[in-house]
Design a protein around this motif. Structure first.
Motif, PDB file in Angstrom:
ATOM      1  N   CYS A 124      41.728  49.240  36.190  1.00  7.86           N
ATOM      2  CA  CYS A 124      40.839  48.733  34.914  1.00  7.86           C
ATOM      3  C   CYS A 124      41.107  47.388  34.638  1.00  7.86           C
ATOM      4  CB  CYS A 124      41.758  49.441  33.698  1.00  7.86           C
ATOM      5  SG  CYS A 124      40.460  49.716  32.081  1.00  7.86           S
ATOM      6  N   GLU A 125      40.946  46.903  33.650  1.00  7.51           N
ATOM      7  CA  GLU A 125      40.524  45.565  33.647  1.00  7.51           C
ATOM      8  C   GLU A 125      41.537  45.029  33.801  1.00  7.51           C
ATOM      9  OE1 GLU A 125      37.386  44.470  30.617  1.00  7.51           O
ATOM     10  OE2 GLU A 125      38.516  42.037  30.508  1.00  7.51           O
ATOM     11  N   TYR A 182      41.990  43.754  38.336  1.00  7.34           N
ATOM     12  CA  TYR A 182      41.097  43.696  39.070  1.00  7.34           C
ATOM     13  C   TYR A 182      41.917  42.396  40.097  1.00  7.34           C
ATOM     14  CZ  TYR A 182      37.540  46.392  36.310  1.00  7.34           C
ATOM     15  OH  TYR A 182      37.844  47.086  35.529  1.00  7.34           O
ATOM     16  N   PRO A 231      35.614  44.548  40.035  1.00  2.00           N
ATOM     17  CA  PRO A 231      35.671  45.409  38.617  1.00  2.00           C
ATOM     18  C   PRO A 231      34.369  46.595  39.049  1.00  2.00           C
ATOM     19  CG  PRO A 231      35.478  43.279  38.578  1.00  2.00           C
ATOM     20  CD  PRO A 231      35.013  43.637  39.956  1.00  2.00           C
ATOM     21  N   GLY A 232      34.491  47.841  39.095  1.00  3.35           N
ATOM     22  CA  GLY A 232      33.437  49.040  38.845  1.00  3.35           C
ATOM     23  C   GLY A 232      32.806  48.967  37.486  1.00  3.35           C
ATOM     24  N   ARG A 233      31.942  50.336  37.144  1.00  2.00           N
ATOM     25  CA  ARG A 233      31.602  50.767  35.595  1.00  2.00           C
ATOM     26  C   ARG A 233      33.044  51.451  35.212  1.00  2.00           C
ATOM     27  NH1 ARG A 233      26.804  49.096  33.906  1.00  2.00           N
ATOM     28  NH2 ARG A 233      25.560  47.750  35.683  1.00  2.00           N
TER      29      ARG A 233
END
Lengths: 461, 227
Positions: free
Chosen positions: B174-175, B178, B198-200
């Motif tokens: 998560c945030e 990365y 980062p993904g969505r």
């Protein structure tokens, strides 16, 4: 707790050479040196050698003719601020600038001269008043500021109309670009130098924030505050805003490139419409204070595009961000936003991995010109025409002497970028060959081992 | 890290901005070099003075005088080949290796991690209430083949990236995780097979985590360190 250095403008790594030298260098601290120079009327600047701790007083500032600035790793130049500024603080009694015309354009009479106007304000009688040549001065501390006797027989004296420092340079947006000379807060407290850590220790060291112009003790806005501010020399008041005039008309940030589908650099210019963080939190509207109260409102930051609830970067963070609608998460980055491609257009193509490329492209993917293969500056190359005689290392053309699987490259002429790949793409229909190493032949020696604390705890129990 | 638990990962470093705030992770691949993702940095060519790598502690906010913590300024950054999303950060001085700070191995060039290999990701990122935000969290994730992963990402995962994670909801990076490592245990050593990007969203159902496939860029990494 003001420092004697507060009266000086520092130029890091500069040695000033004047037409005549002060008799000797003396061992002092920087502050003792500043105090001594302040006490001596003829002293206008000093060089400070950080290695030998020697102080050399100077009769000149770098604005005087006949002086030369030289780069020097261990020497800083300090010049009296009064001689460096073309604006006035208070009534301008301390003004030592070089304006020599009155506000109506009349040329000033020399202070040493009594023609056309006789007067008593001579440099000989008042050496402390800085009555140099025919420059505007305010020897009587007149409320209208610096003035001079004019060379016009019909006009004995006239004001020079020199701007006040808080009016001279105006603020655009929230003053992040401000580089003026105001060094007092709105309550009149003197600012602490950014390069000192007393009376307030702080994180804004000028070396760390090179792009923020944290010069001397001038008001600045390195943290995206509402307006410029400074730490004060009052031990009881850490920091205060400064009172500086706002520019009239439409405000916009200087040299800001606006982008929409993607963002460049750290995204201060991003004006797209993504309103979710990379962790999929919905952004809070910038004009709302719920669930998170904040100062980043569109009114406070008119130049930052704080529309709706879109990801933005009003404070110069690493990337666009927003307050989130989740009460438990105040802010979050929008790292998922696409970065704009900043590579230049490829000018040629190569096949395979480009070891046979013999074309003439000589710049990197970012457009930096290549260094010649037989040159030793700015980078000392390990790959040279001698070490790789069959690799076609001619001129500064991009080549792939080491079989790099990512294509031709070169050393660059930018001292900060040793080497980079070139502005060349793979030719149509030619895929890059993939390099493979036999995993069985790879041995690991000292990497990848750790002490498993959980297991050892269990054992000890 | 969603669904992780506190753990030890001596090659995982915390990247700190000029305010001293943790913003991304990284992996120590030599005493002088860290690998992270380019997306955590504003540019490859601007000054990064004031940025630091912290290592030797599992706490996100260790005490200023923590004797185990090593805070080393970043003196240079080098961006990876086009499409790699990698960045290498050169440290101002070499890290001191000890029980709390160690190097992670690099994989063989071009090596494809077999499907279902269990690897782990580590970071000080958000837990969204699934754990302790103040310590380093670790999560075990199985590697998924690109073919299978692309069924969930409409063929958007190229060969330079890899997937790992489960299809159930509630676990993943998560945030602020990365840039950190996807480490797989091979030949008795932990190997940096992936870098978290980062993904969505975080820990979403039917969306395995996506990572830069480090093995594709090992030759570049070695060249940067050698030159």
């Amino acid at each position: 707790q003001r420092s004697s250095l507060n009266d000086y403008h520092r130029s890091k790594g500069v040695r000033l050479q004047g037409p005549t030298d002060w008799p000797q260098e003396e061992p002092f601290s920087e502050e003792e040196c500043a105090s001594q120079c302040t006490r001596i009327l003829q002293c206008r600047a000093f060089n400070y050698n950080l290695q030998s701790k020697q102080c050399k007083l100077l009769y000149w500032t770098s604005r005087e003719q006949g002086t030369q600035r030289h780069r020097h790793n261990h020497i800083d130049l300090y010049e009296k601020k009064d001689y460096m500024q073309e604006c006035i603080m208070d009534r301008g009694f301390a003004y030592r600038g070089r304006v020599s015309k009155t506000k109506s354009g009349k040329l000033c009479q020399k202070w040493t001269s009594s023609v056309p106007h006789e007067h008593r304000n001579t440099p000989a009688d008042f050496p402390e008043k800085g009555l140099d040549l025919n420059y505007c001065r305010n020897p009587d501390n007149h409320e209208n500021g610096p003035w001079c006797y004019t060379t016009d027989w019909n006009t004995r004296l006239e004001d020079c109309g020199i701007a006040r420092c808080d009016q001279d340079v105006c603020l655009l947006c929230n003053g992040e670009d401000y580089n003026g000379f105001v060094d007092r807060t709105e309550s009149g407290r003197e600012c602490q130098r950014w390069d000192l850590s007393y009376p307030h220790s702080h994180k804004y060291q000028p070396e760390k924030y090179a792009e923020k112009n944290l010069d001397d003790n001038y008001c600045r806005n390195p943290d995206g505050s509402l307006r410029p501010w400074c730490y004060t020399v009052d031990p009881n008041v850490e920091r205060e805003y400064c009172n500086i005039r706002k520019c009239a008309g439409q405000h916009k940030l200087k040299e800001l490139e606006i982008t929409k589908p993607c963002f460049k650099h750290n995204g201060v210019g991003y004006r797209g419409t993504v309103a979710q963080t990379s962790a999929s939190n919905t952004c809070q509207r910038w004009d709302q204070q719920h669930p998170h109260a904040h100062e980043f409102t569109p009114e406070n930051y008119p130049c930052k595009g704080l529309d709706e609830n879109y990801c933005r970067n009003p404070d110069g963070s690493e990337a666009p961000w927003c307050f989130t609608t989740d009460e438990g998460i105040r802010t979050a980055f929008c790292f998922q936003l696409q970065r704009c491609d900043d590579d230049i257009e490829p000018e040629d193509c190569y096949t395979g991995n480009g070891t046979k490329y013999r074309g003439f492209v000589s710049k990197t993917r970012k457009g930096i010109p290549c260094q010649r293969w037989n040159s030793n500056t700015p980078h000392q190359p390990r790959v040279t025409p001698t070490t790789h005689p069959n690799a076609g290392l001619r001129e500064n053309y991009c080549r792939n002497p080491d079989g790099d699987s990512h294509g031709p490259w070169c050393y660059t002429t930018n001292p900060k970028v040793q080497w980079d790949y070139c502005a060349i793409r793979t030719c149509e229909g030619h895929a890059k060959p993939t390099n493979k190493e036999d995993p069985e032949l790879v041995t690991f020696d000292s990497c990848g081992r750790r002490e498993d604390r959980e297991i050892s705890n269990k054992k000890s129990r | 890290m969603i669904g992780g638990r506190p753990g030890n990962s001596p090659w995982t470093v915390s990247l700190r901005n000029r305010e001293g705030t943790h913003f991304c992770g990284g992996s120590l691949v030599s005493r002088n070099w860290i690998i992270s993702t380019k997306q955590c940095f504003s540019s490859c060519y601007t000054e990064h003075r004031g940025y630091e790598a912290w290592m030797g502690t599992v706490l996100k906010n260790p005490m200023p005088n923590d004797p185990e913590k090593q805070a080393i300024p970043i003196q240079n950054v080098v961006c990876g080949p086009k499409g790699s999303n990698l960045i290498m950060l050169e440290l101002e001085r070499p890290a001191t290796l000890n029980a709390r700070v160690a190097l992670i191995c690099l994989p063989p060039q071009g090596y494809i991690v077999p499907e279902a290999t269990t690897c782990e990701i580590a970071g000080w990122g958000e837990t969204q209430g699934t754990g302790d935000d103040n310590v380093l969290n670790i999560l075990s994730v199985p590697v998924m083949s690109n073919k299978k992963c692309n069924q969930h990402y409409r063929s958007h995962v190229p060969e330079t990236e890899m997937c790992a994670g489960t299809l159930e909801r509630g676990a993943g990076a998560c945030e602020r995780d990365y840039g950190g490592p996807l480490a797989c245990f091979t030949h008795e050593c932990w190997v940096l097979e992936g870098v978290i990007i980062p993904g969505r969203g975080c820990g979403r159902a039917r969306q395995p985590g996506i990572f830069v496939r480090v093995a594709v860029f090992v030759d570049w990494i070695k060249k940067v360190m050698a030159l």
